[in-house]
Write a protein that holds these residues in place. Structure first.
Motif, mmCIF file in Angstrom:
data_model
loop_
_atom_site.group_PDB
_atom_site.id
_atom_site.type_symbol
_atom_site.label_atom_id
_atom_site.label_comp_id
_atom_site.label_asym_id
_atom_site.label_seq_id
_atom_site.Cartn_x
_atom_site.Cartn_y
_atom_site.Cartn_z
ATOM 1 N N TYR A 38 15.022 51.079 30.422
ATOM 2 C CA TYR A 38 15.019 51.831 29.171
ATOM 3 C C TYR A 38 15.259 53.312 29.431
ATOM 4 O O TYR A 38 14.919 53.844 30.503
ATOM 5 C CB TYR A 38 13.685 51.665 28.440
ATOM 6 N N ASP A 39 15.830 53.962 28.446
ATOM 7 C CA ASP A 39 15.895 55.416 28.414
ATOM 8 C C ASP A 39 14.689 55.878 27.611
ATOM 9 O O ASP A 39 14.677 55.797 26.380
ATOM 10 C CB ASP A 39 17.193 55.888 27.756
ATOM 11 N N TYR A 40 13.665 56.353 28.319
ATOM 12 C CA TYR A 40 12.411 56.715 27.660
ATOM 13 C C TYR A 40 11.880 57.995 28.294
ATOM 14 O O TYR A 40 11.693 58.067 29.503
ATOM 15 C CB TYR A 40 11.390 55.577 27.807
ATOM 16 N N LYS A 41 11.651 58.999 27.472
ATOM 17 C CA LYS A 41 11.222 60.308 27.949
ATOM 18 C C LYS A 41 9.719 60.529 27.829
ATOM 19 O O LYS A 41 9.237 61.637 28.072
ATOM 20 C CB LYS A 41 11.940 61.411 27.155
ATOM 21 N N GLY A 42 8.979 59.492 27.410
ATOM 22 C CA GLY A 42 7.545 59.652 27.246
ATOM 23 C C GLY A 42 7.139 59.937 25.826
ATOM 24 O O GLY A 42 5.955 60.011 25.509
ATOM 25 N N TYR A 43 8.110 60.123 24.967
ATOM 26 C CA TYR A 43 7.835 60.359 23.551
ATOM 27 C C TYR A 43 9.043 59.866 22.753
ATOM 28 O O TYR A 43 10.124 59.647 23.302
ATOM 29 C CB TYR A 43 7.602 61.857 23.281
ATOM 30 N N GLY A 44 8.857 59.664 21.469
ATOM 31 C CA GLY A 44 9.963 59.201 20.645
ATOM 32 C C GLY A 44 10.267 57.739 20.891
ATOM 33 O O GLY A 44 9.444 56.961 21.375
ATOM 34 N N LYS A 251 7.510 64.036 40.351
ATOM 35 C CA LYS A 251 8.075 65.088 39.506
ATOM 36 C C LYS A 251 8.861 64.519 38.331
ATOM 37 O O LYS A 251 8.993 65.183 37.297
ATOM 38 C CB LYS A 251 8.975 65.998 40.341
ATOM 39 N N LEU A 252 9.393 63.317 38.477
ATOM 40 C CA LEU A 252 10.081 62.694 37.352
ATOM 41 C C LEU A 252 9.096 62.331 36.246
ATOM 42 O O LEU A 252 9.408 62.455 35.057
ATOM 43 C CB LEU A 252 10.836 61.447 37.820
ATOM 44 N N PHE A 253 7.913 61.880 36.627
ATOM 45 C CA PHE A 253 6.890 61.539 35.638
ATOM 46 C C PHE A 253 6.137 62.774 35.141
ATOM 47 O O PHE A 253 5.783 62.855 33.963
ATOM 48 C CB PHE A 253 5.892 60.536 36.229
ATOM 49 N N PHE A 254 5.879 63.721 36.053
ATOM 50 C CA PHE A 254 5.104 64.917 35.696
ATOM 51 C C PHE A 254 5.845 66.161 36.182
ATOM 52 O O PHE A 254 5.478 66.747 37.204
ATOM 53 C CB PHE A 254 3.707 64.853 36.316
ATOM 54 N N ALA A 260 12.714 75.768 37.809
ATOM 55 C CA ALA A 260 14.139 75.599 37.522
ATOM 56 C C ALA A 260 14.742 74.471 38.332
ATOM 57 O O ALA A 260 15.747 73.879 37.949
ATOM 58 C CB ALA A 260 14.878 76.906 37.826
ATOM 59 N N ALA A 261 14.123 74.153 39.479
ATOM 60 C CA ALA A 261 14.674 73.126 40.364
ATOM 61 C C ALA A 261 14.303 71.730 39.920
ATOM 62 O O ALA A 261 14.866 70.756 40.377
ATOM 63 C CB ALA A 261 14.198 73.347 41.792
ATOM 64 N N ALA A 262 13.318 71.608 39.048
ATOM 65 C CA ALA A 262 12.818 70.288 38.670
ATOM 66 C C ALA A 262 13.286 69.928 37.271
ATOM 67 O O ALA A 262 13.654 70.774 36.465
ATOM 68 C CB ALA A 262 11.302 70.274 38.732
ATOM 69 N N THR A 263 13.277 68.663 36.982
ATOM 70 C CA THR A 263 13.603 68.192 35.650
ATOM 71 C C THR A 263 12.538 68.680 34.679
ATOM 72 O O THR A 263 11.353 68.540 34.923
ATOM 73 C CB THR A 263 13.653 66.652 35.635
ATOM 74 N N GLN A 264 12.967 69.247 33.540
ATOM 75 C CA GLN A 264 12.024 69.873 32.624
ATOM 76 C C GLN A 264 11.431 68.898 31.613
ATOM 77 O O GLN A 264 10.550 69.261 30.862
ATOM 78 C CB GLN A 264 12.715 71.029 31.881
ATOM 79 N N ILE A 265 11.932 67.693 31.557
ATOM 80 C CA ILE A 265 11.392 66.696 30.653
ATOM 81 C C ILE A 265 10.954 65.477 31.448
ATOM 82 O O ILE A 265 11.460 65.207 32.536
ATOM 83 C CB ILE A 265 12.429 66.282 29.578
ATOM 84 N N GLN A 266 9.994 64.759 30.888
ATOM 85 C CA GLN A 266 9.513 63.555 31.558
ATOM 86 C C GLN A 266 10.580 62.477 31.523
ATOM 87 O O GLN A 266 11.225 62.248 30.493
ATOM 88 C CB GLN A 266 8.240 63.064 30.885
ATOM 89 N N GLU A 267 10.758 61.805 32.646
ATOM 90 C CA GLU A 267 11.771 60.763 32.779
ATOM 91 C C GLU A 267 11.070 59.462 33.129
ATOM 92 O O GLU A 267 11.144 58.989 34.253
ATOM 93 C CB GLU A 267 12.778 61.145 33.869
#
Length: 300
Positions: A38-44, A251-254, A260-267
């Motif tokens: 799934y494409d799920y960002k932790g919300y929506g 880091k993908l979960f939290f 700036a080097a890390a993903t800014q949204i939960q994946e």
């Protein structure tokens, strides 16, 4: 009737552990395996995308760099910690004064919190006002401060910290194995003219075989899974030099705020897929080690 009561009484003691295993172990695993697709960002809303997360992981250079860093980190930790733990165990198995105190001192890092240990070593290896640089400059070993957490030395530094934290546990296991070796064997070899090195080479090492196999297996798994001290000391930096697999998954979960080097949204979806691939890598290495150690035991 008594057997049924005894069985029920026994299972009642096992039930809390069984429930905790399901709630904290099995359920999260099933939850993560579901979101791999799934494409799920932790919300929506969540959107089914099939194998797209795995295809993305195959093209993710940061992930595969973290895999390479993990092998460097694990290899360095194993090559240093296991021989050093064996040497310490052999020395502390001798009848020397204060050996119990020395055993306790070397084992102490094992029971210290990883986060606390990492903070202490961060203070020691700090590039600007670290204790190590101050000591080396005070006694004129170096002229300028060394950037221990920089690009050139960061991996070596985190390996040293990992060795310091792990060596006591492996030493204790080696000690247990050494104390199970009959002293008669050493006495007989000494009568035949064997020196200490020959006894170590032809008696100690072979008879420690089963214990050593277990220690190496534990060390491999722990080294591949380790990331806590790295997260505290370098957070995977600089420029990803110490970013290891499980830190990348974390880091993908939290994602760290403001990085700036890390993903800014939960994946959650992609993180679940990467976590599964990481688990498969660790599992394959463990299986290969089991297979290789079994073949070596059969050849012996």
């Amino acid at each position: 009737m008594n057997k049924a009561k005894n069985a029920a009484f026994s299972y009642s003691f096992l039930m809390p552990s069984f429930i905790l295993t399901i709630v904290l172990g099995i359920y999260p695993m099933i939850w993560a395996m579901r979101y791999m697709f799934y494409d799920y960002k932790g919300y929506g809303t969540e959107r089914f995308i099939g194998l797209a997360n795995f295809e993305r992981a195959m093209r993710d250079h940061q992930f595969w760099e973290s895999v390479a860093n993990t092998f460097i980190y694990a290899g360095g930790k194993l090559l240093i910690s296991i021989p050093l733990a064996l040497i310490l165990a052999v020395i502390l198995n001798w009848n020397i004064k204060g050996r119990n105190l020395l055993r306790a001192i070397f084992f102490m890092p094992t029971i210290i919190s990883t986060a606390v240990m990492a903070v202490v070593f961060f203070t020691i290896f700090n590039s600007y006002n670290g204790i190590l640089n101050q000591f080396l400059m005070k006694y004129h070993f170096i002229r300028n401060a060394i950037d221990w957490l920089g690009v050139d030395y960061a991996m070596l530094t985190v390996i040293i910290v990992a060795v310091w934290g792990a060596i006591g546990n492996y030493m204790l296991l080696f000690l247990a194995g050494l104390q199970n070796i009959p002293q008669d064997v050493y006495e007989s070899s000494a009568l035949d003219g064997a020196n200490k090195f020959q006894q170590f080479r032809y008696i100690t090492i072979p008879m420690l075989g089963p214990v050593m196999q277990m220690i190496i297996m534990l060390a491999i798994i722990n080294a591949l899974k380790g990331y806590e001290s790295i997260m505290v000391m370098t957070d995977g930096g600089p420029i990803g030099e110490t970013n290891v697999m499980f830190l990348y998954v974390y880091k993908l979960f939290f994602p760290p705020a403001g990085s700036a080097a890390a993903t800014q949204i939960q994946e959650f979806g992609y993180g679940s897929a990467v976590a599964f691939i990481t688990a498969v890598i660790v599992g394959l290495i463990t299986i290969l080690y089991f297979y290789g150690s079994k073949r070596m035991s059969q050849n012996d």
